[in-house]
Design a protein around this motif. Structure first.
Motif: not given
Length: 160
Positions: A66, A68-70, A94, A97-99, A102, A126
């Motif tokens: 996975i 880096d989603l930042s 998930l 994660k805290n979306f 986003k 999420s």
């Protein structure tokens, strides 16, 4: 790197087909989740294992790294519907994660009805308020129509 990531799990190719169409339309990055131990693809065993893991909110180990989603402002999640819930590999993705900061959109593929419970489960897991959802029924049985709906969904997510 794009500002949108399409992340998905696909067992039989339906969600893969949709994810590729959506990512292409959005010029998004694409991330296919793969499990260390593959799920059976045929027979009652497929339904037993997949359904059991979905109902129990299992988190199978992923062999997919996975990123880096930042850097992504928008996350699009694609899943098959298993026993009214997202496929278990989506639970793994998930986890933790805290979306909430986003834009999150979700699409789901099933052989039956609507996917509202699946969408709710992803929103809850999420911490996201989903701004777009789309349910597909057996998309590979009507590729032309499914492709058009997938592209319309992508344009909606992009705000066009």
């Amino acid at each position: 790197m794009a500002d949108t990531l399409v992340v998905y799990y696909s067992l039989e190719g339906n969600v893969d087909f949709l994810a590729r169409e959506i990512a292409d339309e959005m010029k998004a990055d694409l991330l296919r989740l793969e499990t260390e131990k593959e799920y059976p693809k045929k027979g009652l065993v497929k339904f037993f294992h997949g359904g059991k893991d979905a109902i129990s909110n299992a988190r199978p180990k992923l062999k997919t790294a996975i990123p880096d989603l930042s850097g992504y402002s928008t996350i699009v999640i694609g899943t098959p519907v298993w026993a009214g819930k997202p496929a278990a590999p989506i639970n793994t993705f998930l986890a933790g994660k805290n979306f909430s900061e986003k834009k999150v959109a979700v699409f789901a593929s099933s052989a039956g009805g609507a996917a509202e419970k699946t969408f709710s489960a992803i929103a809850d897991a999420s911490s996201a308020s989903l701004f777009a959802t789309q349910s597909f029924k057996n998309p590979l049985t009507n590729e032309t129509s499914s492709k058009e709906i997938a592209r319309m969904f992508a344009r909606k997510v992009r705000g066009l």
